[in-house]
Structure formats: C-alpha cells, structure tokens
Design a protein around this motif. Structure first.
Motif, PDB file in Angstrom:
ATOM      1  N   PHE A  96     -20.859  44.356   7.747  1.00 45.80           N
ATOM      2  CA  PHE A  96     -22.258  44.719   7.907  1.00 45.80           C
ATOM      3  C   PHE A  96     -22.433  46.199   8.236  1.00 45.80           C
ATOM      4  N   SER A  97     -21.340  46.936   8.326  1.00 48.55           N
ATOM      5  CA  SER A  97     -21.412  48.355   8.661  1.00 48.55           C
ATOM      6  C   SER A  97     -21.924  49.163   7.473  1.00 48.55           C
ATOM      7  N   VAL A  98     -22.740  50.182   7.769  1.00 46.65           N
ATOM      8  CA  VAL A  98     -23.333  51.011   6.713  1.00 46.65           C
ATOM      9  C   VAL A  98     -22.630  52.353   6.581  1.00 46.65           C
ATOM     10  N   CYS A  99     -21.539  52.550   7.285  1.00 45.40           N
ATOM     11  CA  CYS A  99     -20.814  53.819   7.199  1.00 45.40           C
ATOM     12  C   CYS A  99     -20.139  53.950   5.840  1.00 45.40           C
ATOM     13  N   GLU A 100     -20.156  55.168   5.318  1.00 44.30           N
ATOM     14  CA  GLU A 100     -19.463  55.436   4.064  1.00 44.30           C
ATOM     15  C   GLU A 100     -17.959  55.577   4.275  1.00 44.30           C
ATOM     16  N   THR A 101     -17.565  56.095   5.419  1.00 47.66           N
ATOM     17  CA  THR A 101     -16.150  56.270   5.715  1.00 47.66           C
ATOM     18  C   THR A 101     -15.537  54.937   6.141  1.00 47.66           C
ATOM     19  N   VAL A 102     -14.433  54.593   5.512  1.00 50.18           N
ATOM     20  CA  VAL A 102     -13.724  53.355   5.836  1.00 50.18           C
ATOM     21  C   VAL A 102     -12.293  53.710   6.207  1.00 50.18           C
ATOM     22  N   TYR A 103     -11.885  53.355   7.436  1.00 49.17           N
ATOM     23  CA  TYR A 103     -10.532  53.634   7.892  1.00 49.17           C
ATOM     24  C   TYR A 103      -9.525  52.644   7.299  1.00 49.17           C
ATOM     25  N   VAL A 109     -12.246  42.005   6.531  1.00 52.08           N
ATOM     26  CA  VAL A 109     -12.083  42.931   7.643  1.00 52.08           C
ATOM     27  C   VAL A 109     -12.284  44.355   7.128  1.00 52.08           C
ATOM     28  N   ARG A 110     -13.189  45.065   7.761  1.00 49.49           N
ATOM     29  CA  ARG A 110     -13.535  46.425   7.329  1.00 49.49           C
ATOM     30  C   ARG A 110     -13.760  47.294   8.566  1.00 49.49           C
ATOM     31  N   ILE A 111     -12.829  48.208   8.815  1.00 48.23           N
ATOM     32  CA  ILE A 111     -12.882  49.060   9.999  1.00 48.23           C
ATOM     33  C   ILE A 111     -13.515  50.387   9.616  1.00 48.23           C
TER      34      ILE A 111
END
Length: 281
Positions: A96-103, A109-111
């Motif tokens: 549900f995160s809207v950040c473009e950067t994905v670690y 699972v999406r950090i």
C-alpha cells in the motif's frame, strides 16, 4: 531468579510520592495534558516531531524526580508486542506504500522508505502512549485520578452516562495491573518449584515466550476472578451504591500553574499538528 521478576518491570498502576511540582498539579491538569500529548503524537506524521515528544516526556519525568530508566523499564513487557506489530507492518503494508523508491521486494513484501518511516512512527507512538500512562499513575494517586476523570466527564451525566462507575472501573483496572503482575510472579515461582521452565526464551521469539507461559494463564485468570469477587463482596459489605448520595473527601482546585500547563499542552498539540515537519522520505 530475574526471569520471575514481573512486578519489577511494571510501572503502570504504581505511585511514587516525590512531592515534585508535577505531583502537586491538579489531576485534571495531568489528564488533559496527557490527552493533548497523545493527540499531538497522533496528529504528526514526522519521526523527528515524535522523537521530540519522547524527549519532552523524559524531561517531565526528570522534573517529577523519577528515574527515566525506571519508566523505560516498564516498556520491557510490551517490547515483544511492539516488535511483532513492526514486523506485521513490514510484511503486509508495503504493497500500500506510494513511494517510488523500493529497497527490496519479494512477492507481497515490499520495503520502501515510506514504510520504514511508518513502522518507526507507529512504534514511537506506542512508546509515547505507554510512557504517558506510566507517568500519570506514577505521579498521581488512584483516588485523585478517579476524581479527576469523574469531574472532567461530569457534563456527560446529563445524557445518562454513569460517570462515577466509569471512572471507578478504569481506576480498578489500572490498580489491578501491578496486582496481577505480582500474582503471575507468585504462580511462576510455584510452577518452577514443580519443575516448570519459564525462563531462557529470547525476547525476539514471542511465540516461544507465549507457549512457555501458557501454564500460567489458567491459574492467573482464576486467581484474578477470585480477587475481583472478593472486591465485589467488600464493596457490598460497605453498602457501596455508586454515585447516588455520595460525597467527596477530595476537593479539586485549579491554580495558575495548572492553567499554564493546560495552555502549553494545547499549544504543543497545535504546533505539532500544523507545522510542516521534515520527513526522511
């Protein structure tokens, strides 16, 4: 036998009379200040602002002449639950995160940086809430807290809310926390004398800690219900009838310092709510 010292790490429901300026405040002032600090913690989405709130609470603790380490030690029983909640957020809220950067990403699972900031913010909010409750009970007696809650909620009596009973139920619940911790410590020592093993589980494995303490749950609930029944019998023996016809021994009065503290707590809430604090994402 440090693994059995449950009461030692419980600060909620305890009272330490240090006669500080915080202790001398009206209980209604401390209740309102705690409410506005909690609103400030939930109104900001900045980790920096939340850390400033934690530092402010530590300063108030020192002003109350209470060791900060003692209050922080009360957070130890909640540490496994905070860790579990942080892990749950990391596993299931990343999509549900809207950040473009994905670690890092794998399956669902999406950090992301936004997720990490959200997890840290949630943990800090829980720490603030626990810190507030501990600090309130450490600086205010149970009877004064009950009178403060009853006085603040008195206008709700017009719509039929049993304010006195509501305040009494909350105070009994807070007061029973150290009692339950002491009872659990006694049960654990009795079980250990019979060969039970409740120590040695690492704190980062809450599943193993919960499984090892299952034999404590049933006798703890039975003894707690027994204590509650004894309390009911004692209240009935003293002809307790609730709010009807009761007078107050404690007469609460606001002072100039109380109004200043309330105004500062409201100002703190507004500043943290309306200030565009920097974020780390």
């Amino acid at each position: 036998m440090s693994e059995f010292e449950y009461l030692r790490n419980v600060t909620v429901g305890q009272y330490i009379p240090t006669e500080s300026i915080v202790h001398r405040l009206d209980p209604r002032t401390k209740l309102l200040a705690a409410l506005f600090v909690a609103l400030a913690a939930t109104s900001t989405r900045s980790v920096l602002a939340t850390l400033l709130l934690v530092a402010l609470l530590m300063g108030v603790t020192r002003l109350a002449r209470i060791e900060v380490r003692y209050v922080l030690r009360g957070l130890l029983p909640a540490a496994p639950f905070i860790v579990v909640l942080m892990l749950m957020q990391l596993l299931f809220q990343g999509r549900f995160s809207v950040c473009e950067t994905v670690y890092w990403e794998w399956g669902f699972v999406r950090i992301t940086p936004c997720l990490i900031e959200l997890v840290i913010l949630g943990a800090l909010r829980l720490v603030i809430f626990l810190f507030l409750v501990s600090l309130l009970t450490l600086t205010t007696t149970a009877s004064h807290i009950m009178h403060g809650i009853e006085t603040l909620l008195a206008p709700l009596q017009r719509i039929g809310l049993p304010v006195h009973e509501f305040a009494l139920a909350n105070i009994i619940a807070l007061r029973f926390i150290p009692t339950i911790a002491e009872e659990m410590e006694r049960i654990a020592k009795a079980q250990a004398s019979r060969g039970g093993d409740f120590g040695g589980e690492p704190w980062w494995r809450p599943d193993r800690m919960a499984r090892a303490r299952l034999p404590l749950i049933v006798p703890l609930f039975v003894n707690t219900l027994r204590r509650a029944e004894e309390l009911i019998v004692a209240m009935e023996a003293r002809c307790y009838l609730g709010r009807k016809g009761r007078t107050k021994f404690v007469d609460l009065h606001f002072t100039g310092l109380d109004w200043v503290v309330i105004a500062l707590s409201i100002l703190l809430w507004v500043v943290l709510w309306r200030t565009p604090w920097p974020t780390f994402t």
